[in-house]
Design a protein around this motif. Sequence first.
Motif, PDB file in Angstrom:
ATOM      1  N   CYS A   1       0.782  -1.194   0.062  1.00 38.37           N
ATOM      2  CA  CYS A   1       0.005  -0.151  -0.096  1.00 38.37           C
ATOM      3  C   CYS A   1       0.859   1.205   0.251  1.00 38.37           C
ATOM      4  CB  CYS A   1      -0.910   0.143   1.347  1.00 38.37           C
ATOM      5  SG  CYS A   1      -2.185  -1.241   1.263  1.00 38.37           S
ATOM      6  N   MET A   2       0.364   2.406  -0.242  1.00 37.69           N
ATOM      7  CA  MET A   2       0.742   3.693  -0.059  1.00 37.69           C
ATOM      8  C   MET A   2       0.150   4.579   0.180  1.00 37.69           C
ATOM      9  SD  MET A   2       1.334   6.794  -2.045  1.00 37.69           S
ATOM     10  CE  MET A   2       0.369   6.524  -3.614  1.00 37.69           C
ATOM     11  N   ASN A   3       0.649   5.778   0.771  1.00 39.76           N
ATOM     12  CA  ASN A   3      -0.125   6.655   0.973  1.00 39.76           C
ATOM     13  C   ASN A   3       0.826   8.177   1.323  1.00 39.76           C
ATOM     14  OD1 ASN A   3       0.930   5.950   3.739  1.00 39.76           O
ATOM     15  ND2 ASN A   3      -0.647   7.087   5.001  1.00 39.76           N
ATOM     16  N   TYR A   4       0.278   9.392   1.339  1.00 43.78           N
ATOM     17  CA  TYR A   4       1.116  10.492   0.994  1.00 43.78           C
ATOM     18  C   TYR A   4       0.721  11.625   2.030  1.00 43.78           C
ATOM     19  CZ  TYR A   4      -2.377  12.660  -1.811  1.00 43.78           C
ATOM     20  OH  TYR A   4      -3.415  13.288  -2.435  1.00 43.78           O
ATOM     21  N   SER A   5       1.671  12.601   2.090  1.00 37.73           N
ATOM     22  CA  SER A   5       1.598  13.618   3.093  1.00 37.73           C
ATOM     23  C   SER A   5       2.375  14.808   2.357  1.00 37.73           C
ATOM     24  CB  SER A   5       2.063  13.483   4.258  1.00 37.73           C
ATOM     25  OG  SER A   5       2.182  14.689   5.043  1.00 37.73           O
ATOM     26  N   ASP A   6       1.593  16.245   2.020  1.00 33.44           N
ATOM     27  CA  ASP A   6       2.361  17.174   1.868  1.00 33.44           C
ATOM     28  C   ASP A   6       3.102  18.218   2.822  1.00 33.44           C
ATOM     29  OD1 ASP A   6       1.916  16.758  -0.949  1.00 33.44           O
ATOM     30  OD2 ASP A   6      -0.227  17.517  -0.564  1.00 33.44           O
ATOM     31  N   ASP A   7       2.873  17.561   4.177  1.00 34.12           N
ATOM     32  CA  ASP A   7       3.397  18.379   5.335  1.00 34.12           C
ATOM     33  C   ASP A   7       3.927  17.590   6.345  1.00 34.12           C
ATOM     34  OD1 ASP A   7       1.148  17.529   6.551  1.00 34.12           O
ATOM     35  OD2 ASP A   7       0.218  19.192   6.991  1.00 34.12           O
ATOM     36  N   GLY A   8       4.012  16.224   6.370  1.00 32.07           N
ATOM     37  CA  GLY A   8       4.348  15.310   7.187  1.00 32.07           C
ATOM     38  C   GLY A   8       3.627  15.078   8.590  1.00 32.07           C
ATOM     39  N   TYR A   9       2.422  16.114   8.672  1.00 28.22           N
ATOM     40  CA  TYR A   9       1.698  15.724   9.832  1.00 28.22           C
ATOM     41  C   TYR A   9      -0.047  14.971   9.423  1.00 28.22           C
ATOM     42  CZ  TYR A   9       4.945  18.803  12.130  1.00 28.22           C
ATOM     43  OH  TYR A   9       5.983  19.473  12.725  1.00 28.22           O
ATOM     44  N   ASN A  10      -0.094  15.389   8.181  1.00 26.53           N
ATOM     45  CA  ASN A  10      -1.349  14.875   7.742  1.00 26.53           C
ATOM     46  C   ASN A  10      -1.131  13.975   6.502  1.00 26.53           C
ATOM     47  OD1 ASN A  10      -3.223  16.537   9.430  1.00 26.53           O
ATOM     48  ND2 ASN A  10      -1.938  18.288   8.135  1.00 26.53           N
TER      49      ASN A  10
ATOM     50  N   THR B   1      -2.779  10.794   4.164  1.00 23.18           N
ATOM     51  CA  THR B   1      -3.995  10.270   3.445  1.00 23.18           C
ATOM     52  C   THR B   1      -4.239   8.679   3.791  1.00 23.18           C
ATOM     53  OG1 THR B   1      -2.829   9.524   1.532  1.00 23.18           O
ATOM     54  CG2 THR B   1      -3.640  11.619   1.470  1.00 23.18           C
ATOM     55  N   GLU B   2      -5.436   8.373   3.465  1.00 23.01           N
ATOM     56  CA  GLU B   2      -5.794   6.583   3.865  1.00 23.01           C
ATOM     57  C   GLU B   2      -4.730   6.127   3.029  1.00 23.01           C
ATOM     58  OE1 GLU B   2      -7.783   5.535   6.309  1.00 23.01           O
ATOM     59  OE2 GLU B   2      -7.926   7.506   6.903  1.00 23.01           O
ATOM     60  N   PRO B   3      -4.325   4.746   3.251  1.00 20.24           N
ATOM     61  CA  PRO B   3      -3.480   4.047   2.681  1.00 20.24           C
ATOM     62  C   PRO B   3      -4.164   3.382   1.420  1.00 20.24           C
ATOM     63  CG  PRO B   3      -3.922   2.703   4.620  1.00 20.24           C
ATOM     64  CD  PRO B   3      -4.482   4.394   4.668  1.00 20.24           C
ATOM     65  N   LYS B   4      -3.493   3.495   0.204  1.00 17.40           N
ATOM     66  CA  LYS B   4      -4.213   2.926  -1.106  1.00 17.40           C
ATOM     67  C   LYS B   4      -3.484   1.683  -1.544  1.00 17.40           C
ATOM     68  CE  LYS B   4      -6.407   2.750  -4.810  1.00 17.40           C
ATOM     69  NZ  LYS B   4      -7.958   2.640  -5.039  1.00 17.40           N
ATOM     70  N   ALA B   5      -4.240   0.619  -1.960  1.00 20.50           N
ATOM     71  CA  ALA B   5      -3.414  -0.675  -2.342  1.00 20.50           C
ATOM     72  C   ALA B   5      -2.943  -0.505  -3.855  1.00 20.50           C
ATOM     73  CB  ALA B   5      -4.527  -1.801  -2.364  1.00 20.50           C
ATOM     74  N   ILE B   6      -1.779  -0.772  -3.927  1.00 18.06           N
ATOM     75  CA  ILE B   6      -1.141  -0.508  -5.210  1.00 18.06           C
ATOM     76  C   ILE B   6      -0.826  -1.851  -5.945  1.00 18.06           C
ATOM     77  CG2 ILE B   6      -0.547   1.783  -5.104  1.00 18.06           C
ATOM     78  CD1 ILE B   6       2.162   0.789  -4.385  1.00 18.06           C
ATOM     79  N   VAL B   7      -0.426  -2.845  -4.873  1.00 16.22           N
ATOM     80  CA  VAL B   7      -0.311  -4.439  -5.317  1.00 16.22           C
ATOM     81  C   VAL B   7      -1.060  -4.932  -4.375  1.00 16.22           C
ATOM     82  CG1 VAL B   7       1.504  -6.000  -5.775  1.00 16.22           C
ATOM     83  CG2 VAL B   7       1.921  -3.723  -6.119  1.00 16.22           C
ATOM     84  N   GLN B   8      -1.927  -5.797  -4.744  1.00 10.89           N
ATOM     85  CA  GLN B   8      -2.894  -6.832  -4.061  1.00 10.89           C
ATOM     86  C   GLN B   8      -2.309  -8.440  -4.065  1.00 10.89           C
ATOM     87  OE1 GLN B   8      -6.834  -6.242  -5.058  1.00 10.89           O
ATOM     88  NE2 GLN B   8      -6.927  -4.522  -4.076  1.00 10.89           N
ATOM     89  N   TRP B   9      -2.839  -9.254  -2.904  1.00  9.94           N
ATOM     90  CA  TRP B   9      -2.565 -10.312  -2.958  1.00  9.94           C
ATOM     91  C   TRP B   9      -2.693 -11.132  -4.319  1.00  9.94           C
ATOM     92  CZ3 TRP B   9       0.322 -11.250   1.266  1.00  9.94           C
ATOM     93  CH2 TRP B   9       0.064 -10.575   2.289  1.00  9.94           C
ATOM     94  N   GLY B  10      -1.582 -11.715  -4.628  1.00  7.80           N
ATOM     95  CA  GLY B  10      -1.620 -12.474  -5.948  1.00  7.80           C
ATOM     96  C   GLY B  10      -0.900 -11.639  -7.039  1.00  7.80           C
TER      97      GLY B  10
ATOM     98  N   PRO C   1      -7.400  -6.776 -12.989  1.00 10.08           N
ATOM     99  CA  PRO C   1      -8.266  -5.334 -13.192  1.00 10.08           C
ATOM    100  C   PRO C   1      -7.951  -4.699 -11.558  1.00 10.08           C
ATOM    101  CG  PRO C   1      -9.546  -7.147 -14.050  1.00 10.08           C
ATOM    102  CD  PRO C   1      -8.731  -7.711 -13.443  1.00 10.08           C
ATOM    103  N   GLU C   2      -8.224  -5.469 -10.699  1.00 12.30           N
ATOM    104  CA  GLU C   2      -8.079  -4.965  -9.321  1.00 12.30           C
ATOM    105  C   GLU C   2      -6.878  -4.345  -9.000  1.00 12.30           C
ATOM    106  OE1 GLU C   2      -8.149  -9.334  -8.575  1.00 12.30           O
ATOM    107  OE2 GLU C   2      -8.879  -8.007  -9.725  1.00 12.30           O
ATOM    108  N   ALA C   3      -5.648  -4.695  -9.559  1.00 11.08           N
ATOM    109  CA  ALA C   3      -4.403  -4.157  -9.361  1.00 11.08           C
ATOM    110  C   ALA C   3      -4.258  -2.768 -10.052  1.00 11.08           C
ATOM    111  CB  ALA C   3      -3.455  -5.122  -9.730  1.00 11.08           C
ATOM    112  N   CYS C   4      -5.044  -2.310 -11.052  1.00 17.85           N
ATOM    113  CA  CYS C   4      -5.013  -1.250 -11.647  1.00 17.85           C
ATOM    114  C   CYS C   4      -6.157  -0.330 -11.438  1.00 17.85           C
ATOM    115  CB  CYS C   4      -5.068  -1.751 -13.175  1.00 17.85           C
ATOM    116  SG  CYS C   4      -3.984  -2.965 -13.581  1.00 17.85           S
ATOM    117  N   GLU C   5      -6.646  -0.406 -10.295  1.00 16.39           N
ATOM    118  CA  GLU C   5      -7.718   0.978  -9.756  1.00 16.39           C
ATOM    119  C   GLU C   5      -6.854   2.215  -9.854  1.00 16.39           C
ATOM    120  OE1 GLU C   5      -9.348  -0.643  -6.137  1.00 16.39           O
ATOM    121  OE2 GLU C   5     -10.481  -2.304  -7.307  1.00 16.39           O
ATOM    122  N   GLU C   6      -7.502   2.990 -10.023  1.00 13.81           N
ATOM    123  CA  GLU C   6      -7.359   4.331 -10.160  1.00 13.81           C
ATOM    124  C   GLU C   6      -7.576   4.746  -8.330  1.00 13.81           C
ATOM    125  OE1 GLU C   6      -6.075   6.485 -11.747  1.00 13.81           O
ATOM    126  OE2 GLU C   6      -6.390   5.651 -13.845  1.00 13.81           O
ATOM    127  N   PRO C   7      -6.228   5.621  -7.925  1.00 13.91           N
ATOM    128  CA  PRO C   7      -6.744   5.858  -6.486  1.00 13.91           C
ATOM    129  C   PRO C   7      -7.587   6.937  -6.287  1.00 13.91           C
ATOM    130  CG  PRO C   7      -4.408   6.244  -7.622  1.00 13.91           C
ATOM    131  CD  PRO C   7      -5.114   5.887  -8.823  1.00 13.91           C
TER     132      PRO C   7
END
Length: 212
Positions: A143-152, A154-163, A206-212
């Motif tokens: 999974c991946m998530n990001y921050s623009d200030d280091g304090y806040n 985003t919710e984690p997003k799956a970028i590679v799923q099981w399988g 397809p589930e591995a290629c969902e848009e964030p």
Amino acid sequence: MDMSQDGAIFNWVKSWVGPEDEAGAPKLIPFVLRSVDKGHTWEHTPTVVQHPFNRDMGLHADNHPVVRMPDGTFLAALSVSNAGVCLFATEDNGLTWEYISLIVRRGEDLIGGSPTYAGLVLLATGRLLCFTLFKKGRMPCICMNYSDDGYNWTEPKAIVQWGNSPWSRIPVENNRCTGPGGQCQRNTLTFGDGVHFGKEELAGRPEACEEP
């Protein structure tokens, strides 16, 4: 020590060297050792890094590279017991580390499981990305998530799923994993702003290629 110079290394370690509990088991102590010559020599006095919420519990890093900010501050993503992945910072070349924020909660409602193996990346835009492996999640693996200030964050997003994991025990040919039914995917993906990922790098399910 000037940890901004080439060859400087932070080595995150933990050892059962602390005071013993009632059962006689020593406490697990996390600490950092520094080197400025690619590990040929090391400082003799380690820096202890405390759990931000409970000093009787531990934390660890998987020795991914730290991030150096433009102002000279170093940032590290650490796995913290019973909390998740947290951001720590040092302004004195690693002599002291301060808790900054919670990047990913353990048992995240959206995903579940325990986030670990956190890798922190600083983009040219100043955005921080954090990549984590959810070891016991229901579906996602990486999974991946990001921050623009280091304090806040985003919710984690799956970028590679099981399988669809790069670590799947399936044949690899020309940097492509061939799975059941002829499904395949590349082991790499591209990103520009840390939000949008190239679908051409995740050909397959397809589930591995969902848009964030």
